[in-house]
Motif scaffolding. Structure first.
Motif, PDB file in Angstrom:
ATOM      1  N   ARG A 113      46.102  54.724 -10.547  1.00  5.93           N
ATOM      2  CA  ARG A 113      44.694  55.071 -10.343  1.00  5.93           C
ATOM      3  C   ARG A 113      43.867  53.846  -9.967  1.00  5.93           C
ATOM      4  N   THR A 114      44.088  52.740 -10.657  1.00  4.03           N
ATOM      5  CA  THR A 114      43.370  51.504 -10.347  1.00  4.03           C
ATOM      6  C   THR A 114      43.745  50.998  -8.962  1.00  4.03           C
ATOM      7  N   LYS A 115      45.020  51.073  -8.615  1.00  8.12           N
ATOM      8  CA  LYS A 115      45.457  50.653  -7.279  1.00  8.12           C
ATOM      9  C   LYS A 115      44.731  51.444  -6.198  1.00  8.12           C
ATOM     10  N   ILE A 116      44.686  52.754  -6.365  1.00 11.04           N
ATOM     11  CA  ILE A 116      44.023  53.608  -5.373  1.00 11.04           C
ATOM     12  C   ILE A 116      42.534  53.282  -5.303  1.00 11.04           C
ATOM     13  N   HIS A 117      41.936  53.055  -6.448  1.00 11.80           N
ATOM     14  CA  HIS A 117      40.516  52.707  -6.488  1.00 11.80           C
ATOM     15  C   HIS A 117      40.251  51.398  -5.741  1.00 11.80           C
ATOM     16  N   LEU A 118      41.092  50.402  -5.953  1.00  7.17           N
ATOM     17  CA  LEU A 118      40.922  49.109  -5.277  1.00  7.17           C
ATOM     18  C   LEU A 118      41.088  49.242  -3.763  1.00  7.17           C
ATOM     19  N   VAL A 119      42.065  50.032  -3.347  1.00  7.37           N
ATOM     20  CA  VAL A 119      42.280  50.237  -1.907  1.00  7.37           C
ATOM     21  C   VAL A 119      41.072  50.943  -1.299  1.00  7.37           C
ATOM     22  N   TYR A 120      40.576  51.955  -1.973  1.00  5.44           N
ATOM     23  CA  TYR A 120      39.416  52.693  -1.465  1.00  5.44           C
ATOM     24  C   TYR A 120      38.205  51.772  -1.355  1.00  5.44           C
ATOM     25  N   PHE A 121      37.923  51.009  -2.403  1.00  6.02           N
ATOM     26  CA  PHE A 121      36.799  50.069  -2.418  1.00  6.02           C
ATOM     27  C   PHE A 121      36.945  49.040  -1.289  1.00  6.02           C
ATOM     28  N   SER A 122      38.128  48.492  -1.146  1.00  7.12           N
ATOM     29  CA  SER A 122      38.373  47.483  -0.105  1.00  7.12           C
ATOM     30  C   SER A 122      38.244  48.074   1.285  1.00  7.12           C
ATOM     31  N   TYR A 123      38.748  49.273   1.458  1.00  7.75           N
ATOM     32  CA  TYR A 123      38.659  49.942   2.763  1.00  7.75           C
ATOM     33  C   TYR A 123      37.203  50.087   3.193  1.00  7.75           C
ATOM     34  N   LEU A 124      36.331  50.379   2.243  1.00 10.19           N
ATOM     35  CA  LEU A 124      34.901  50.493   2.552  1.00 10.19           C
ATOM     36  C   LEU A 124      34.296  49.149   2.949  1.00 10.19           C
ATOM     37  N   LEU A 125      34.896  48.063   2.501  1.00 11.32           N
ATOM     38  CA  LEU A 125      34.368  46.724   2.783  1.00 11.32           C
ATOM     39  C   LEU A 125      34.936  46.092   4.054  1.00 11.32           C
ATOM     40  N   THR A 126      35.826  46.765   4.760  1.00 10.35           N
ATOM     41  CA  THR A 126      36.443  46.153   5.943  1.00 10.35           C
ATOM     42  C   THR A 126      35.408  45.804   7.016  1.00 10.35           C
ATOM     43  N   ASN A 127      34.283  46.485   7.059  1.00  8.36           N
ATOM     44  CA  ASN A 127      33.241  46.194   8.051  1.00  8.36           C
ATOM     45  C   ASN A 127      32.109  45.348   7.488  1.00  8.36           C
ATOM     46  N   TYR A 128      32.244  44.854   6.286  1.00  2.00           N
ATOM     47  CA  TYR A 128      31.181  44.095   5.625  1.00  2.00           C
ATOM     48  C   TYR A 128      31.035  42.707   6.251  1.00  2.00           C
ATOM     49  N   LYS A 129      29.833  42.363   6.645  1.00  4.98           N
ATOM     50  CA  LYS A 129      29.478  41.023   7.151  1.00  4.98           C
ATOM     51  C   LYS A 129      30.539  40.386   8.041  1.00  4.98           C
ATOM     52  N   GLY A 130      30.719  40.907   9.205  1.00  4.77           N
ATOM     53  CA  GLY A 130      31.636  40.311  10.171  1.00  4.77           C
ATOM     54  C   GLY A 130      33.069  40.784  10.057  1.00  4.77           C
ATOM     55  N   GLY A 131      33.334  41.665   9.146  1.00  6.24           N
ATOM     56  CA  GLY A 131      34.677  42.233   9.027  1.00  6.24           C
ATOM     57  C   GLY A 131      35.545  41.490   8.021  1.00  6.24           C
ATOM     58  N   LYS A 132      36.226  42.249   7.208  1.00  7.99           N
ATOM     59  CA  LYS A 132      37.121  41.707   6.181  1.00  7.99           C
ATOM     60  C   LYS A 132      38.490  42.359   6.318  1.00  7.99           C
ATOM     61  N   THR A 133      39.498  41.602   5.974  1.00 13.88           N
ATOM     62  CA  THR A 133      40.868  42.117   5.941  1.00 13.88           C
ATOM     63  C   THR A 133      41.369  41.963   4.513  1.00 13.88           C
ATOM     64  N   PHE A 134      42.066  42.983   4.042  1.00 13.58           N
ATOM     65  CA  PHE A 134      42.593  42.974   2.685  1.00 13.58           C
ATOM     66  C   PHE A 134      44.110  43.086   2.739  1.00 13.58           C
ATOM     67  N   VAL A 135      44.770  42.211   2.003  1.00 14.07           N
ATOM     68  CA  VAL A 135      46.225  42.225   1.918  1.00 14.07           C
ATOM     69  C   VAL A 135      46.579  42.502   0.461  1.00 14.07           C
ATOM     70  N   PHE A 136      47.193  43.658   0.227  1.00 12.04           N
ATOM     71  CA  PHE A 136      47.616  44.041  -1.117  1.00 12.04           C
ATOM     72  C   PHE A 136      49.094  43.724  -1.283  1.00 12.04           C
ATOM     73  N   LEU A 137      49.416  43.031  -2.354  1.00 14.50           N
ATOM     74  CA  LEU A 137      50.800  42.686  -2.653  1.00 14.50           C
ATOM     75  C   LEU A 137      51.311  43.668  -3.693  1.00 14.50           C
ATOM     76  N   ASP A 138      52.352  44.409  -3.342  1.00 10.02           N
ATOM     77  CA  ASP A 138      52.909  45.407  -4.246  1.00 10.02           C
ATOM     78  C   ASP A 138      54.354  45.015  -4.553  1.00 10.02           C
ATOM     79  N   TYR A 139      54.570  44.547  -5.770  1.00  4.39           N
ATOM     80  CA  TYR A 139      55.909  44.142  -6.192  1.00  4.39           C
ATOM     81  C   TYR A 139      56.655  45.362  -6.697  1.00  4.39           C
ATOM     82  N   SER A 140      57.946  45.392  -6.448  1.00  6.21           N
ATOM     83  CA  SER A 140      58.738  46.539  -6.898  1.00  6.21           C
ATOM     84  C   SER A 140      58.706  46.622  -8.416  1.00  6.21           C
TER      85      SER A 140
END
Length: 163
Positions: A113-140
């Protein structure tokens, strides 16, 4: 491993075998499009003890953060930092690092649930102030074992598209 070319204003999920270290593979990621990138933001990177006695509004003032990005601000304005959830502390770390072009976030030790929340929040910020890129590291984990390093673009619905 092939070179990974990241684009601006996207969210990526890098699936890593549990014995992998991001710093070992980071040389294979092309960060040339970005002027700056954060250190790894994770569940353990927020130094709560340092800010235990601060209230949320004091923390935001101290670091001049954009409180419009902190959706829980109104309901927790007067709460001490130590009273915030792990998810809220990670979101604060993201907002504190939002001046970077690329933010790197570890999903290790977080609930789905927290992972999904973080992805959703970050996705909304991709256009914030000149554009942002988010790299999520998911370990097995014990539930899911990655045989090799995989890079996928992601959207809030967890739809993944291989690169």
């Amino acid at each position: 491993m092939n070179k990974i070319f990241l684009q601006k204003e996207k969210c990526y999920k890098i699936n890593l075998p549990s014995d992998s270290n991001f710093y070992e593979i980071s040389d294979n990621i092309d960060f040339k499009l970005f002027n700056s990138f954060s250190s790894i933001i994770d569940a353990f990177s927020f130094d709560s003890e340092k800010y235990d006695k601060l209230k949320l509004f004091e923390y935001i003032e101290k670091y001049n953060l954009d409180k419009s990005l902190i959706f829980f601000f109104d309901s927790t304005r007067d709460s001490l930092i130590k009273q915030l959830s792990t998810k809220q502390k990670i979101l604060l770390s993201i907002v504190r690092n939002i001046n970077n072009d690329c933010l790197i976030i570890s999903l290790e030790a977080l609930s789905e649930r927290t992972k999904i929340h973080l992805v959703y929040f970050s996705y909304l910020l991709t256009n914030y102030k000149g554009g942002k890129t988010f790299v999520f590291l998911d370990y097995s984990t014990t539930k899911l074992v990655y045989d090799k390093i995989e890079v996928k673009t992601i959207r809030p619905s967890w739809v993944e598209e291989s690169l």
